[in-house]
Design a protein around this motif. Structure first.
Motif, PDB file in Angstrom:
ATOM      1  N   ARG A  84      37.627  37.138  37.393  1.00  0.00           N
ATOM      2  CA  ARG A  84      38.378  36.254  36.493  1.00  0.00           C
ATOM      3  C   ARG A  84      38.001  36.582  35.043  1.00  0.00           C
ATOM      4  N   ASN A  86      38.152  34.571  32.385  1.00  0.00           N
ATOM      5  CA  ASN A  86      37.720  33.460  31.547  1.00  0.00           C
ATOM      6  C   ASN A  86      36.212  33.227  31.608  1.00  0.00           C
ATOM      7  N   SER A 126      44.695  37.293  33.092  1.00  0.00           N
ATOM      8  CA  SER A 126      43.612  36.426  33.569  1.00  0.00           C
ATOM      9  C   SER A 126      42.589  37.187  34.404  1.00  0.00           C
TER      10      SER A 126
END
Length: 144
Positions: A84, A86, A126
């Motif tokens: 991921r 983030n 993402s």
């Protein structure tokens, strides 16, 4: 994305980046053949063997080639790790330092042990995609 995904690149994809991996394998194989021959010559010189036939060198070289090819193209194969995107930069930096890599350029991490081992990081939407040796990416995946 719930978990990290690691994918080994196929041999064709590994060699498409350049023939340097083949040249390294050939160079190592020649060096080991010469060292094996040297050992058998010394064994004959000190009367530890009756004669030097050369087949021992061929057998040792084939064995070395099999083990080294498996290590280079399977264990240390080029691979992709998708995680991921983030995550915090400090978490990524700490994870890379824990496996022995440091960032020298933006998104490019070099090994402290072997200068030719590189892990690159690209962020797409993402997902962060790491590209590098398979065994190092497995360790990175566990550290993240």
């Amino acid at each position: 994305m719930a978990e990290n995904v690691i994918k080994r690149l196929k041999l064709r994809d590994q060699l498409s980046g350049g023939p340097s991996k083949i040249f390294v394998l050939v160079g190592r194989n020649i060096m080991v053949s010469l060292l094996i021959a040297l050992v058998f010559v010394f064994m004959e010189k000190f009367s530890l063997r009756n004669d030097f036939s050369g087949w021992e060198v061929v057998g040792g070289t084939i064995g070395y080639l099999a083990v080294t090819a498996k290590k280079m193209y399977f264990d240390e194969a080029s691979a992709e790790l998708r995680v991921r995107a983030n995550m915090e930069p400090s978490l990524l930096r700490d994870a890379m330092l824990s496996i022995g890599y440091s960032e020298r350029r933006d998104g490019v991490y070099f090994s402290d042990d072997c200068k030719s081992e590189v892990i690159t990081c690209t962020i797409q939407r993402s997902v962060a995609i790491f590209t590098g040796p398979y065994d190092r990416l497995v360790t990175l995946s566990r550290a993240l």
